[in-house]
Design an enzyme around this catalytic site. Structure first.
Site, PDB file in Angstrom:
ATOM      1  CB  CYS A  96       2.606  14.100  12.385  1.00  0.00           C
ATOM      2  SG  CYS A  96       3.526  15.436  13.118  1.00  0.00           S
TER       3      CYS A  96
ATOM      4  CG  ASN B 210      -0.269  -0.384   2.491  1.00  0.00           C
ATOM      5  OD1 ASN B 210       0.348  -1.447   2.589  1.00  0.00           O
ATOM      6  ND2 ASN B 210      -0.354   0.461   3.493  1.00  0.00           N
TER       7      ASN B 210
ATOM      8  CB  SER C  98     -10.538  -4.148   1.892  1.00  0.00           C
ATOM      9  OG  SER C  98     -11.276  -3.059   2.387  1.00  0.00           O
ATOM     10  CB  ALA C  99     -15.871  -3.809  -0.472  1.00  0.00           C
TER      11      ALA C  99
HETATM   12  N1  PLP Z   1      -4.097  -4.332   3.865  1.00  0.00           N
HETATM   13  C1  PLP Z   1      -3.665  -3.386   3.008  1.00  0.00           C
HETATM   14  C2  PLP Z   1      -2.508  -3.674   2.102  1.00  0.00           C
HETATM   15  C3  PLP Z   1      -4.289  -2.136   2.973  1.00  0.00           C
HETATM   16  O1  PLP Z   1      -3.853  -1.197   2.135  1.00  0.00           O
HETATM   17  C4  PLP Z   1      -5.397  -1.908   3.849  1.00  0.00           C
HETATM   18  C5  PLP Z   1      -6.057  -0.602   3.886  1.00  0.00           C
HETATM   19  O2  PLP Z   1      -5.518   0.411   3.525  1.00  0.00           O
HETATM   20  C6  PLP Z   1      -5.805  -2.937   4.703  1.00  0.00           C
HETATM   21  C7  PLP Z   1      -5.131  -4.133   4.680  1.00  0.00           C
HETATM   22  C8  PLP Z   1      -6.952  -2.753   5.639  1.00  0.00           C
HETATM   23  O3  PLP Z   1      -8.188  -2.776   4.971  1.00  0.00           O
HETATM   24  P1  PLP Z   1      -9.450  -2.060   5.639  1.00  0.00           P
HETATM   25  O4  PLP Z   1      -9.281  -0.596   5.419  1.00  0.00           O
HETATM   26  O5  PLP Z   1     -10.645  -2.611   4.902  1.00  0.00           O
HETATM   27  O6  PLP Z   1      -9.472  -2.433   7.070  1.00  0.00           O
END
Ligand code: PLP
Length: 366
Positions: free
Chosen positions: A307, A133, A181-182
């Site tokens: 921060c 991410n 995650s939707a």
């Molecule tokens: N895993 C990754 C790689 C993510 O980018 C995110 C959310 O940004 C999550 C898990 C968590 O998902 P959620 O926001 O649905 O809890």
């Protein structure tokens, strides 16, 4: 989704006609999710977030192994989202699991040879994300999954970042568990999904009724599941149309930033990265100030540095990739969506250098 907040309000667990109608909608949504990732319907568990899906995967497998006396070693990478990293830490600190955290190279990539070397007879689960991410890097998940499969070790991947930008197939990835995650593919917030391959030893970390075949007790968000399926169908229809265009825009953005701003580095892999994802570190900048400066200009971006009490904390992901704290606090993530245009990318490139200069001056004077 709207009818399921109104005239079709039934609880999918109720046996009466309203309930059965909701259950039929839920079945259809589940089938859509399963089909999209090459799974069977019974292997999909709806959750309330991607975070929860990752938690269930890790705890569910770890607890089952504990109950069966089958080993206590977990392997994960140094660049996982907190949903995985914090869960693994808790399993180590409070439940006595041993954990190997795999290093990454300067592009944030795990080396499958490191996985091979880390595997032990008592390894219960390996968890490596599909796409990062913060820096967009795609991991060699298929190879890692294959190594695990050869040795009969379960493999989980956090695929939350991927579905809008690449096809996902649980068999091709050799995944036993996979989290989604939707809201990362234009679906509603508050809906996650966990794929659990049939036959995977799993002990539900949440206890309650028999919802989701006991794997995730709790009344299911029917409207959310319906919206998720609609989003997934849209993504499957349109993904091909957008991906090549977005990759071109991403490259335009990356090249533009590297040309126009001094003292900047691309973070993440130059080519093995999400097609919509560009990320950087700027020297002499704190990410949150840059984020706010760009926000004023109408651009919604994010930073990996948090921060707390006025002191910018560098992102652990960037530190694991070898960036110094000074560089890592100046991180910026820019993602493009299906609707992003070339004109918007160019407008961003026009304002960014000035924003960076302003933030640099402010930080130097502070
Ligand atoms: N895993 C990754 C790689 C993510 O980018 C995110 C959310 O940004 C999550 C898990 C968590 O998902 P959620 O926001 O649905 O809890």
């Amino acid at each position: 989704m709207l009818p399921y907040f109104g005239e079709r309000f039934g609880n999918a667990s109720s046996l009466h006609a309203f309930g059965r109608r909701a259950a039929a909608a839920l079945d259809e949504a589940r089938a859509t999710v399963a089909c999209a990732i090459g799974a069977r319907s019974g292997e999909i568990v709806f959750t309330a977030s991607g975070t929860e899906a990752n938690n269930l995967a890790l705890r569910g497998v770890a607890f089952a192994a504990r109950r069966q006396g089958k080993g206590q070693h977990l392997i994960t990478s140094a660049v996982e989202h907190q949903a995985v990293a914090a869960t693994v830490s808790q399993l180590r600190e409070w439940f006595g699991f041993e954990v190997t955290i795999l290093p990454v190279d300067r592009f944030g990539m795990v080396d499958p040879d490191d996985v091979r070397r880390a595997l032990r007879r008592d390894t219960v689960l390996v968890s490596v994300m599909l796409a990062n991410n913060e820096v967009g890097t795609l991991q060699p998940v298929r190879e890692i999954g294959a190594l695990c499969r050869e040795r009969g070790i379960l493999f989980h991947t956090d695929a939350v970042q991927a579905p809008a930008y690449m096809p996902i197939d649980v068999s091709a990835l050799n995944a036993d568990l996979l989290a989604l995650s939707a809201h990362k593919f234009y679906g509603p917030k508050g809906v996650g999904m966990l794929y659990i391959r049939e036959g995977t030893p799993y002990m539900p970390p949440i206890t309650g009724g028999g919802h989701e075949r006991g794997r995730r007790p709790g009344t299911v968000n029917v409207a959310g599941a319906v919206g998720t399926a609609a989003a997934l169908r849209m993504v499957q229809r349109e993904q091909e149309l957008h991906v090549a265009r977005l990759a071109r825009l991403r490259d335009r953005l990356i090249n533009g930033v590297l040309e126009r701003v001094p003292e900047v580095q691309l973070t993440g892999h130059p080519t093995q990265r999400l097609p919509n994802h560009a990320s950087f570190v700027f020297q002499g900048v704190d990410g949150e100030s840059l984020l706010m400066a760009l926000d004023v200009e109408g651009f919604a971006v994010s930073t990996g540095s948090a921060c707390s009490s006025g002191n910018p904390e560098p992102s652990p992901v960037l530190l694991a990739m070898g960036f110094t704290p000074e560089w890592a606090i100046g991180s910026l993530r820019v993602t493009l969506g299906y609707a992003t245009t070339e004109a918007e990318v160019d407008a961003f490139l026009d304002v960014l250098p000035e924003c960076v200069t302003r933030v640099r001056l402010a930080l130097a004077e502070a």
